[in-house]
Design a protein around this motif. Sequence first.
Motif, PDB file in Angstrom:
ATOM      1  N   MET A 155      30.419  46.709  23.965  1.00  0.00           N
ATOM      2  CA  MET A 155      29.641  47.734  25.253  1.00  0.00           C
ATOM      3  C   MET A 155      30.160  47.305  26.588  1.00  0.00           C
ATOM      4  N   LEU A 156      30.014  45.685  26.411  1.00  0.00           N
ATOM      5  CA  LEU A 156      29.106  44.753  27.710  1.00  0.00           C
ATOM      6  C   LEU A 156      31.323  45.146  27.882  1.00  0.00           C
ATOM      7  N   PHE A 157      31.871  44.310  27.009  1.00  0.00           N
ATOM      8  CA  PHE A 157      33.289  44.004  27.516  1.00  0.00           C
ATOM      9  C   PHE A 157      34.009  45.517  27.943  1.00  0.00           C
ATOM     10  N   SER A 158      34.026  47.059  27.473  1.00  0.00           N
ATOM     11  CA  SER A 158      34.342  47.949  27.891  1.00  0.00           C
ATOM     12  C   SER A 158      33.830  48.693  29.236  1.00  0.00           C
ATOM     13  N   LEU A 159      32.365  47.828  29.663  1.00  0.00           N
ATOM     14  CA  LEU A 159      32.270  48.702  31.112  1.00  0.00           C
ATOM     15  C   LEU A 159      33.025  47.308  31.875  1.00  0.00           C
ATOM     16  N   TYR A 160      32.845  45.795  31.507  1.00  0.00           N
ATOM     17  CA  TYR A 160      33.386  45.120  32.773  1.00  0.00           C
ATOM     18  C   TYR A 160      35.070  45.839  33.095  1.00  0.00           C
ATOM     19  N   ASN A 161      35.964  45.814  31.713  1.00  0.00           N
ATOM     20  CA  ASN A 161      36.931  46.638  31.456  1.00  0.00           C
ATOM     21  C   ASN A 161      37.253  48.081  32.831  1.00  0.00           C
ATOM     22  N   HIS A 162      36.373  48.432  31.979  1.00  0.00           N
ATOM     23  CA  HIS A 162      36.244  49.538  33.652  1.00  0.00           C
ATOM     24  C   HIS A 162      36.253  49.645  34.466  1.00  0.00           C
ATOM     25  N   PHE A 163      35.310  48.912  35.170  1.00  0.00           N
ATOM     26  CA  PHE A 163      35.002  48.328  36.523  1.00  0.00           C
ATOM     27  C   PHE A 163      36.241  47.641  36.815  1.00  0.00           C
ATOM     28  N   ARG A 164      36.294  46.809  36.241  1.00  0.00           N
ATOM     29  CA  ARG A 164      37.559  45.855  36.917  1.00  0.00           C
ATOM     30  C   ARG A 164      38.993  46.671  37.409  1.00  0.00           C
ATOM     31  N   GLN A 165      39.388  47.816  36.214  1.00  0.00           N
ATOM     32  CA  GLN A 165      39.718  48.637  36.502  1.00  0.00           C
ATOM     33  C   GLN A 165      40.309  50.067  37.651  1.00  0.00           C
ATOM     34  N   THR A 166      38.784  50.201  37.638  1.00  0.00           N
ATOM     35  CA  THR A 166      38.745  50.906  38.667  1.00  0.00           C
ATOM     36  C   THR A 166      38.149  50.054  40.586  1.00  0.00           C
ATOM     37  N   LYS A 167      38.097  48.970  40.363  1.00  0.00           N
ATOM     38  CA  LYS A 167      37.827  48.437  41.601  1.00  0.00           C
ATOM     39  C   LYS A 167      36.683  48.672  41.712  1.00  0.00           C
ATOM     40  N   VAL A 168      35.933  48.884  40.965  1.00  0.00           N
ATOM     41  CA  VAL A 168      34.383  49.484  41.549  1.00  0.00           C
ATOM     42  C   VAL A 168      33.379  49.022  41.994  1.00  0.00           C
ATOM     43  N   THR A 169      33.256  48.622  43.056  1.00  0.00           N
ATOM     44  CA  THR A 169      32.253  47.123  43.239  1.00  0.00           C
ATOM     45  C   THR A 169      30.670  48.224  43.183  1.00  0.00           C
ATOM     46  N   ILE A 170      29.500  46.324  42.525  1.00  0.00           N
ATOM     47  CA  ILE A 170      28.573  47.024  42.262  1.00  0.00           C
ATOM     48  C   ILE A 170      27.423  46.410  43.289  1.00  0.00           C
TER      49      ILE A 170
END
Length: 170
Positions: A155-170
């Motif tokens: 799930m962490l990997f999935s979240l990482y991939n999502h935010f990396r692909q969408t270029k969303v900064t937290i």
Amino acid sequence: MFETRGFNLFMAFVCHQLLVAAYYFQYVEGMDPCPLCIFQRIGVLAVGIWFLIRGIHNPLPGSIARPVYASLGLLSAILGGVVSGRHIWLQNLPEGEVPACGPALDYLMEMLPVSEVIGAVLAGDGECAKVSWSLMGISMPGWVLLFFIGVGGLMLFSLYNHFRQTKVTI
């Protein structure tokens, strides 16, 4: 690979098989589950439901549903892991420090509000401290904890991939 419909449905099936194994040990082998075992089953069921919903829905890359499913799956894995960790801790207590056995879960559910039942179950008792099965030196709660750690990592990997692909900064 971890975002595909097939993988999510496979993981839902893995959760199903873990529950089948738990019921096999209960009804065929005669190993009655302690209250912490029941809560771990609920955790596996919750993770399985999220994988099933995620597999059926199969959200597109970049969809807001992907991090929502991953976050809910991660939360379920963390909560299940906490219960498994507590169970392992109780199993490794010295014999003199093991809490006395308490009332059955169904009795607690009848007599107490849900919040108090959860607190009483997480406190554990002597029934939870007994190791009645192990494989390669790891008890059943240990294997379930490894499962929750693996799911949490996915799930962490999935979240990482999502935010990396969408270029969303937290």
